[in-house]
Design a protein around this motif. Structure first.
Motif, PDB file in Angstrom:
ATOM      1  N   THR A  31       0.839  -1.219   0.000  1.00 38.50           N
ATOM      2  CA  THR A  31       0.000   0.000   0.000  1.00 38.50           C
ATOM      3  C   THR A  31       0.871   1.264   0.000  1.00 38.50           C
ATOM      4  N   GLN A  32       2.135   1.124   0.389  1.00 37.08           N
ATOM      5  CA  GLN A  32       3.058   2.270   0.365  1.00 37.08           C
ATOM      6  C   GLN A  32       3.796   2.367  -0.977  1.00 37.08           C
ATOM      7  N   GLY A  33       3.400   1.537  -1.928  1.00 36.48           N
ATOM      8  CA  GLY A  33       3.995   1.602  -3.262  1.00 36.48           C
ATOM      9  C   GLY A  33       5.268   0.785  -3.420  1.00 36.48           C
ATOM     10  N   VAL A  34       5.499  -0.144  -2.485  1.00 35.26           N
ATOM     11  CA  VAL A  34       6.721  -0.951  -2.539  1.00 35.26           C
ATOM     12  C   VAL A  34       6.407  -2.298  -3.183  1.00 35.26           C
ATOM     13  N   GLU A  35       7.283  -2.749  -4.076  1.00 39.51           N
ATOM     14  CA  GLU A  35       7.135  -4.103  -4.621  1.00 39.51           C
ATOM     15  C   GLU A  35       7.847  -5.068  -3.681  1.00 39.51           C
ATOM     16  N   VAL A  36       7.141  -6.121  -3.270  1.00 37.60           N
ATOM     17  CA  VAL A  36       7.686  -6.996  -2.224  1.00 37.60           C
ATOM     18  C   VAL A  36       7.836  -8.429  -2.727  1.00 37.60           C
ATOM     19  N   LEU A  37       8.933  -9.053  -2.347  1.00 37.04           N
ATOM     20  CA  LEU A  37       9.053 -10.498  -2.522  1.00 37.04           C
ATOM     21  C   LEU A  37       9.101 -11.130  -1.135  1.00 37.04           C
ATOM     22  N   LEU A  38       8.137 -12.033  -0.904  1.00 38.38           N
ATOM     23  CA  LEU A  38       8.090 -12.761   0.360  1.00 38.38           C
ATOM     24  C   LEU A  38       8.771 -14.102   0.159  1.00 38.38           C
ATOM     25  N   THR A  39       9.713 -14.426   1.028  1.00 41.51           N
ATOM     26  CA  THR A  39      10.362 -15.724   0.878  1.00 41.51           C
ATOM     27  C   THR A  39      10.696 -16.313   2.248  1.00 41.51           C
ATOM     28  N   ARG A  40      11.264 -17.512   2.260  1.00 37.10           N
ATOM     29  CA  ARG A  40      11.493 -18.162   3.554  1.00 37.10           C
ATOM     30  C   ARG A  40      12.710 -19.070   3.506  1.00 37.10           C
ATOM     31  N   GLU A  41      13.189 -19.407   4.701  1.00 35.67           N
ATOM     32  CA  GLU A  41      14.273 -20.381   4.802  1.00 35.67           C
ATOM     33  C   GLU A  41      13.967 -21.390   5.898  1.00 35.67           C
ATOM     34  N   PRO A  42      14.477 -22.638   5.814  1.00 39.71           N
ATOM     35  CA  PRO A  42      15.136 -23.125   4.617  1.00 39.71           C
ATOM     36  C   PRO A  42      14.136 -23.175   3.461  1.00 39.71           C
ATOM     37  N   GLY A  43      14.608 -22.860   2.272  1.00 40.77           N
ATOM     38  CA  GLY A  43      13.747 -22.883   1.092  1.00 40.77           C
ATOM     39  C   GLY A  43      13.912 -21.622   0.276  1.00 40.77           C
ATOM     40  N   GLY A  44      12.861 -21.283  -0.463  1.00 43.22           N
ATOM     41  CA  GLY A  44      12.871 -20.032  -1.219  1.00 43.22           C
ATOM     42  C   GLY A  44      13.376 -20.139  -2.644  1.00 43.22           C
ATOM     43  N   SER A  45      13.921 -21.312  -3.016  1.00 39.64           N
ATOM     44  CA  SER A  45      14.269 -21.592  -4.416  1.00 39.64           C
ATOM     45  C   SER A  45      13.974 -23.089  -4.579  1.00 39.64           C
ATOM     46  N   PRO A  46      13.800 -23.572  -5.814  1.00 42.76           N
ATOM     47  CA  PRO A  46      13.400 -24.988  -5.962  1.00 42.76           C
ATOM     48  C   PRO A  46      14.357 -25.954  -5.254  1.00 42.76           C
ATOM     49  N   GLY A  47      15.657 -25.755  -5.433  1.00 44.98           N
ATOM     50  CA  GLY A  47      16.618 -26.665  -4.793  1.00 44.98           C
ATOM     51  C   GLY A  47      16.579 -26.553  -3.277  1.00 44.98           C
ATOM     52  N   ALA A  48      16.495 -25.332  -2.792  1.00 45.47           N
ATOM     53  CA  ALA A  48      16.488 -25.130  -1.335  1.00 45.47           C
ATOM     54  C   ALA A  48      15.215 -25.686  -0.694  1.00 45.47           C
ATOM     55  N   GLU A  49      14.115 -25.697  -1.444  1.00 46.80           N
ATOM     56  CA  GLU A  49      12.884 -26.284  -0.900  1.00 46.80           C
ATOM     57  C   GLU A  49      13.037 -27.802  -0.735  1.00 46.80           C
ATOM     58  N   ALA A  69      24.134 -27.869   9.454  1.00 47.55           N
ATOM     59  CA  ALA A  69      24.740 -26.558   9.176  1.00 47.55           C
ATOM     60  C   ALA A  69      25.183 -26.472   7.722  1.00 47.55           C
ATOM     61  N   LEU A  70      25.739 -27.565   7.212  1.00 42.01           N
ATOM     62  CA  LEU A  70      26.222 -27.571   5.823  1.00 42.01           C
ATOM     63  C   LEU A  70      25.051 -27.545   4.842  1.00 42.01           C
ATOM     64  N   MET A  71      24.009 -28.301   5.134  1.00 47.37           N
ATOM     65  CA  MET A  71      22.846 -28.315   4.230  1.00 47.37           C
ATOM     66  C   MET A  71      22.157 -26.954   4.213  1.00 47.37           C
ATOM     67  N   LEU A  72      22.078 -26.330   5.385  1.00 48.28           N
ATOM     68  CA  LEU A  72      21.443 -25.007   5.446  1.00 48.28           C
ATOM     69  C   LEU A  72      22.241 -23.975   4.659  1.00 48.28           C
ATOM     70  N   ALA A  73      23.566 -24.074   4.750  1.00 49.06           N
ATOM     71  CA  ALA A  73      24.401 -23.124   3.998  1.00 49.06           C
ATOM     72  C   ALA A  73      24.255 -23.376   2.500  1.00 49.06           C
ATOM     73  N   ALA A  74      24.163 -24.652   2.113  1.00 49.04           N
ATOM     74  CA  ALA A  74      23.984 -24.989   0.694  1.00 49.04           C
ATOM     75  C   ALA A  74      22.649 -24.427   0.193  1.00 49.04           C
ATOM     76  N   ALA A  75      21.611 -24.620   0.973  1.00 46.95           N
ATOM     77  CA  ALA A  75      20.285 -24.119   0.594  1.00 46.95           C
ATOM     78  C   ALA A  75      20.310 -22.596   0.502  1.00 46.95           C
ATOM     79  N   ARG A  76      20.969 -21.965   1.473  1.00 47.47           N
ATOM     80  CA  ARG A  76      20.996 -20.489   1.527  1.00 47.47           C
ATOM     81  C   ARG A  76      21.760 -19.913   0.321  1.00 47.47           C
ATOM     82  N   ALA A  77      22.859 -20.548  -0.050  1.00 49.99           N
ATOM     83  CA  ALA A  77      23.626 -20.058  -1.204  1.00 49.99           C
ATOM     84  C   ALA A  77      22.742 -20.060  -2.451  1.00 49.99           C
ATOM     85  N   ASP A  78      21.989 -21.135  -2.634  1.00 46.78           N
ATOM     86  CA  ASP A  78      21.104 -21.261  -3.797  1.00 46.78           C
ATOM     87  C   ASP A  78      19.996 -20.206  -3.748  1.00 46.78           C
ATOM     88  N   HIS A  79      19.417 -20.057  -2.575  1.00 55.22           N
ATOM     89  CA  HIS A  79      18.331 -19.084  -2.374  1.00 55.22           C
ATOM     90  C   HIS A  79      18.799 -17.658  -2.668  1.00 55.22           C
TER      91      HIS A  79
END
Ligand code: TMP
Length: 215
Positions: A31-49, A69-79
């Protein structure tokens, strides 16, 4: 109005109400004129999901803490590469349900990998990618777990592997998030999440205004 693209993250223990607050904030920002992308972790890209599924379902002892810890970092890099950076480059605000600090708190402190170790792993995976603002929703563990349990009862996706960990684990998380906020007061704001949804939302909007993020 269309100001600078911003990267906001929402953190906290279980049942703090992050998802509800993020959705409300996204609606308000639009409503303030901002374009928003909502995302989440772990996830947010097909591989990270796909990695999300591995991490959040199944037996509590399914993974070693270091493997998490390693899987989360891998997912985050992709995201970051496939979702967050392109959205920021397109001028959008990115609102992310959990990010870097969740790994510091959950894997570094809670699961005992070590905070510096987790930071190091993340640095290797994606360098330095810090949010403009991190909103930490803080709440007593008992209340959070009760809320999370009620929510899980209403869902069928069984994404509750961490919720089922011991009470002491959740206490450690809470302290870890508060310590992060103490170490980085410029970036982090702690909010009391034990209040009505509307009040908490008002507080979030006030912070955005006070920090002049919309300009
Ligand atoms: P949520 O959708 O309720 O936030 O669930 C995500 C779960 O994953 C939550 O229990 C916290 C956990 N998690 C970690 O342990 N480390 C992380 O880095 C992230 C992003 C989430």
């Amino acid at each position: 109005m269309s100001g600078k693209a911003r990267f906001l993250t929402f953190e906290g223990g279980e049942g703090a109400g992050k998802s509800t607050q993020i959705r409300l904030l996204a609606n308000w920002l639009e409503t303030q004129g901002v374009e928003v992308l909502l995302t989440r972790e772990p996830g947010g890209s097909p591989g990270a999901e796909l990695i999300r599924d591995l991490l959040l379902k199944g037996a509590v002892d399914r993974w070693l803490p270091i493997s998490e810890a390693l899987m989360l970092a891998a997912a985050r890099a992709d995201h970051i590469e496939r979702t967050i950076k392109p959205a920021l480059e397109a001028g959008k605000w990115v609102l992310c349900d959990r990010f870097y600090d969740s790994s510091v708190a959950y894997q570094g402190a809670g699961r005992g990998v070590g905070i510096e170790e987790v930071q190091h792993i993340q640095e290797i995976a994606f360098g330095d990618m810090r949010p403009d603002l991190t909103l930490i929703l803080d709440l007593p563990v008992e209340i959070g777990l009760k809320r999370a349990l009620a929510r899980e009862g209403a869902k069928s996706d069984m994404e509750d592997r961490f919720e089922r960990m011991e009470r002491s684990f959740h206490e450690t998380l809470r302290q870890a998030f508060l310590s992060i906020a103490e170490r980085e007061p410029e970036r982090c704001v702690v909010l009391d999440a034990d209040q009505a949804i509307e009040r908490l939302q008002e507080n979030l909007r006030t912070i955005i205004m006070d920090k002049a993020l919309l300009s």
